[in-house]
Design an enzyme around this catalytic site. Structure first.
Site, short mmCIF file in Angstrom:
data_model
loop_
_atom_site.label_atom_id
_atom_site.label_comp_id
_atom_site.label_asym_id
_atom_site.label_seq_id
_atom_site.Cartn_x
_atom_site.Cartn_y
_atom_site.Cartn_z
N GLU A 46 0.88 -1.25 0.04
CA GLU A 46 0.03 0.08 0.03
C GLU A 46 0.96 1.25 0.04
O GLU A 46 0.48 2.08 -0.63
CB GLU A 46 -0.81 0.19 1.20
CG GLU A 46 -1.75 1.17 1.50
CD GLU A 46 -2.24 1.44 2.65
OE1 GLU A 46 -2.50 2.56 3.27
OE2 GLU A 46 -2.45 0.44 3.61
N ASP A 50 1.04 4.01 -3.15
CA ASP A 50 0.65 5.34 -2.84
C ASP A 50 1.57 6.25 -3.30
O ASP A 50 1.05 7.22 -4.05
CB ASP A 50 0.58 5.46 -1.23
CG ASP A 50 0.62 6.91 -0.79
OD1 ASP A 50 -0.71 7.44 -0.97
OD2 ASP A 50 1.42 7.58 -0.32
N ASP A 119 -7.28 1.65 0.50
CA ASP A 119 -6.12 0.98 0.82
C ASP A 119 -5.87 -0.01 -0.30
O ASP A 119 -4.55 -0.25 -0.76
CB ASP A 119 -5.77 0.49 2.16
CG ASP A 119 -5.79 1.72 3.27
OD1 ASP A 119 -5.55 2.72 2.69
OD2 ASP A 119 -6.06 1.18 4.26
N GLU A 122 -4.62 0.63 -3.63
CA GLU A 122 -2.98 1.36 -3.62
C GLU A 122 -2.22 0.00 -3.71
O GLU A 122 -1.07 0.02 -4.36
CB GLU A 122 -2.95 2.30 -2.58
CG GLU A 122 -3.37 3.44 -2.79
CD GLU A 122 -3.10 4.55 -1.68
OE1 GLU A 122 -3.04 5.76 -1.90
OE2 GLU A 122 -3.09 4.02 -0.43
#
Length: 235
Positions: A46, A50, A119, A122
């Protein structure tokens, strides 16, 4: 294995390393009930996803919104990579159905919880990046995000109309808008509030809601629409 093949078809990416896809779907709660996954979750992927998302979206905005200021690009990027947008995309992809969750997380609605779904978008992006390259990850991310970027101003949930109105009012009138309760209806346990927003003592917008905060946001939106104010000037 069948579920992985189903998801790969939905994602449009066939993983060379299937473990990456599984790790992308492992919520940290799963390790509470499965000791072999106690220290394994999708959180590292994640974090990586990101960073990839931040680069990909910023690059796209830089190339396609050439007249936008740095401030407007920053506002737009924060809206695009926000939890509501990423969770919406995850719901379209049905990622919640493929998550590895603890029983407790599942019975409390974890498969449709926006924070978890945001989440996992990502983490899957991070997994695709590691499994292939930046260009593949870019194509995957933008295939879902370009529409959201082009229609971002239609998503009232993401726009801070109160801030937009305040910035406009301070710039044009050197004054901060004021919000006043101009009406309420309903019993005490189910009140409905009507708020007016004023600039220079003139009513420029009004809005209603089940709480004052919601009513103020709607009043600010009404004012922005009436005055032709956009949160991001180039949209």
């Amino acid at each position: 294995m069948k579920k992985y093949l189903e998801l790969e078809k939905i994602l449009g990416h066939t993983f060379k390393d299937k473990k990456l896809l599984k790790h992308a779907l492992l919520h940290r709660s799963y390790g509470n009930e499965n000791k072999e996954y106690k220290k394994i979750s999708n959180e590292r992927l994640e974090l990586l996803g990101d960073a990839v998302l931040d680069l990909v979206v910023t690059e796209y905005l830089y190339k396609n919104f050439k007249e936008s200021s740095e401030g407007d690009l920053a506002k737009l990027k924060s809206m695009v990579v926000s939890e509501p947008v990423l969770a919406k995309i995850s719901r379209k992809l049905k990622l919640g159905e493929y998550l590895f969750l603890s029983k407790g997380e599942e019975v409390t609605g974890g498969r449709d919880r926006s924070s978890i779904l945001g989440d996992v978008f990502e983490s899957v992006l991070g997994a695709i990046y590691l499994d292939s390259d930046l260009e593949t990850a870019r194509k995957y991310g933008l295939s879902h995000l370009v529409y959201e970027i082009e229609h971002i101003y239609e998503n009232d949930e993401l726009i801070d109309f109160k801030t937009a109105l305040q910035e406009y009012s301070q710039r044009k009138y050197k004054e901060v808008p004021t919000y006043e309760l101009i009406g309420e209806d309903g019993p005490d346990h189910a009140k409905f509030f009507k708020i007016g927003v004023f600039i220079n003592s003139e009513l420029v917008g009004s809005g209603e809601g089940k709480n004052k905060k919601t009513a103020e946001q709607k009043a600010a939106k009404h004012a922005c629409d009436s005055l032709g104010i956009k949160y991001i000037e180039t949209l």
